[in-house]
Design an enzyme around this catalytic site. Structure first.
Site, PDB file in Angstrom:
ATOM      1  N   ASP A 176      28.509  34.694  46.108  1.00  0.00           N
ATOM      2  CA  ASP A 176      28.967  35.947  45.500  1.00  0.00           C
ATOM      3  C   ASP A 176      28.548  37.111  46.399  1.00  0.00           C
ATOM      4  O   ASP A 176      27.374  37.212  46.775  1.00  0.00           O
ATOM      5  CB  ASP A 176      28.368  36.112  44.104  1.00  0.00           C
ATOM      6  CG  ASP A 176      28.986  37.281  43.360  1.00  0.00           C
ATOM      7  OD1 ASP A 176      30.053  37.085  42.745  1.00  0.00           O
ATOM      8  OD2 ASP A 176      28.411  38.383  43.406  1.00  0.00           O
ATOM      9  N   ILE A 177      29.519  37.970  46.747  1.00  0.00           N
ATOM     10  CA  ILE A 177      29.217  39.124  47.602  1.00  0.00           C
ATOM     11  C   ILE A 177      28.354  40.109  46.824  1.00  0.00           C
ATOM     12  O   ILE A 177      28.680  40.476  45.686  1.00  0.00           O
ATOM     13  CB  ILE A 177      30.516  39.799  48.077  1.00  0.00           C
ATOM     14  CG1 ILE A 177      31.344  38.813  48.906  1.00  0.00           C
ATOM     15  CG2 ILE A 177      30.214  41.049  48.890  1.00  0.00           C
ATOM     16  CD1 ILE A 177      32.692  39.345  49.329  1.00  0.00           C
ATOM     17  N   ASN A 191      34.103  48.915  46.288  1.00  0.00           N
ATOM     18  CA  ASN A 191      35.351  49.402  45.682  1.00  0.00           C
ATOM     19  C   ASN A 191      35.209  50.830  45.169  1.00  0.00           C
ATOM     20  O   ASN A 191      36.115  51.660  45.348  1.00  0.00           O
ATOM     21  CB  ASN A 191      35.772  48.481  44.527  1.00  0.00           C
ATOM     22  CG  ASN A 191      36.404  47.197  45.018  1.00  0.00           C
ATOM     23  OD1 ASN A 191      36.990  47.147  46.100  1.00  0.00           O
ATOM     24  ND2 ASN A 191      36.281  46.127  44.232  1.00  0.00           N
ATOM     25  N   ASP A 194      39.504  45.011  49.554  1.00  0.00           N
ATOM     26  CA  ASP A 194      40.343  43.863  49.927  1.00  0.00           C
ATOM     27  C   ASP A 194      40.104  43.454  51.371  1.00  0.00           C
ATOM     28  O   ASP A 194      40.036  42.257  51.693  1.00  0.00           O
ATOM     29  CB  ASP A 194      41.826  44.216  49.741  1.00  0.00           C
ATOM     30  CG  ASP A 194      42.211  44.319  48.270  1.00  0.00           C
ATOM     31  OD1 ASP A 194      41.417  43.895  47.417  1.00  0.00           O
ATOM     32  OD2 ASP A 194      43.314  44.832  47.989  1.00  0.00           O
ATOM     33  N   GLU A 220      34.991  38.351  43.572  1.00  0.00           N
ATOM     34  CA  GLU A 220      34.248  38.308  44.831  1.00  0.00           C
ATOM     35  C   GLU A 220      33.374  37.065  44.904  1.00  0.00           C
ATOM     36  O   GLU A 220      32.397  37.018  45.655  1.00  0.00           O
ATOM     37  CB  GLU A 220      33.383  39.574  44.995  1.00  0.00           C
ATOM     38  CG  GLU A 220      32.270  39.725  43.990  1.00  0.00           C
ATOM     39  CD  GLU A 220      32.697  40.444  42.703  1.00  0.00           C
ATOM     40  OE1 GLU A 220      31.800  40.857  41.954  1.00  0.00           O
ATOM     41  OE2 GLU A 220      33.900  40.610  42.453  1.00  0.00           O
TER      42      GLU A 220
END
Length: 273
Positions: free
Chosen positions: A146-147, A154, A163, A189
């Site tokens: 997971d980022i 965002n 993106d 993500e």
């Protein structure tokens, strides 16, 4: 008066009959013979007339039959042309359907934004590899990644930059994977990696290599420079695992990495009972 092909022959016979009878009038035997000869000749003449009529009729029938055959051949040629056109249209339709099926298959199995596997393909291949591991007794491991703080990217730079960060993340991760490994986007993500043939130690090495590569990566543009990190959970398949159980263990390990400060790799450890 209608012309008859044998009118001239009939007149000649009549004239010959008249003169012969006059010349041999006193000889009854000769006259009788001449009459028989003339009768036979007339019969032959009539038979020739009949044969010619039969021949004419046959030729007329042949002509009509030939015309009918020509007409049928033309119809068959037209039907053949129509059939060929239909076959061409059918081949085009088949090719279009194949193309659509390939597009649909690509859409089902591929994440359109990043080019990674879709969640559907991740699950399908994961169950397949787990069953294969049980038959071959080879090891298998799974990563859930997971980022870190992706929402902040965002919120600060906009979704287009977010993106681009996801696309860059996938490129960096693929560069650190083996050809047999499978990388999938399983959430916004969140990503999963199937590692066939990898035990705990090999999986930890692969995960740490990817973590370091992601931390060094830079997304750059008019918006400036964006860097991010990733938290990775690792789990090795056990003998009686279902794929769901394996994913849950890797997911729990990933959340453990988050709790311990993010930008790290954690291996799932069974809690003490």
């Amino acid at each position: 008066m209608k012309y008859n092909l044998f009118d001239k022959e009939e007149r000649i016979i009549q004239q010959a009959e008249k003169k012969s009878l006059e010349f041999f009038a006193k000889s009854e035997d000769v006259v009788a013979s001449l009459k028989e000869l003339i009768k036979a000749y007339r019969f032959i003449l009539l038979e020739q007339q009949r044969l010619i009529r039969v021949s004419d009729l046959q030729q007329e029938n042949l002509r009509k039959t030939t015309e009918e055959l020509d007409e049928k051949n033309q119809q068959l040629e037209e039907q053949a042309k129509n059939l060929q056109q239909l076959n061409q249209l059918l081949e085009q339709e088949i090719e279009q359907r194949k193309s659509l099926e390939q597009e649909l298959q690509h859409m089902v199995t591929t994440d359109m934004l990043t080019g990674a596997w879709s969640r559907c393909k991740f699950w399908e291949n994961g169950e397949y590899e787990l069953e294969r591991r049980k038959r071959s007794l080879e090891p298998m491991a799974l990563l859930v990644m997971d980022i870190d703080h992706f929402k902040l990217i965002n919120d600060r730079f906009g979704h287009m930059v977010g993106d681009e960060a996801l696309r860059q993340f996938v490129l960096v991760c693929k560069a650190g994977l083996r050809a047999v490994d499978g990388l999938a986007r399983i959430g916004g993500e969140e990503f999963g990696v199937i590692l066939p043939g990898a035990d705990k130690q090999a999986a930890l090495i692969i995960a740490e290599r990817m973590r370091a590569s992601v931390a060094d990566a830079v997304v750059q543009g008019d918006f400036g420079r964006v860097q991010f990190t990733v938290s990775i959970g690792v789990a090795e398949a056990m003998e009686e695992d279902s794929f769901m159980q394996l994913v849950n263990r890797a997911d729990n390990a990933m959340y453990e990495a988050k709790r311990k400060g993010r930008n790290r790799v954690e291996y799932y450890v069974e809690p003490a009972k």
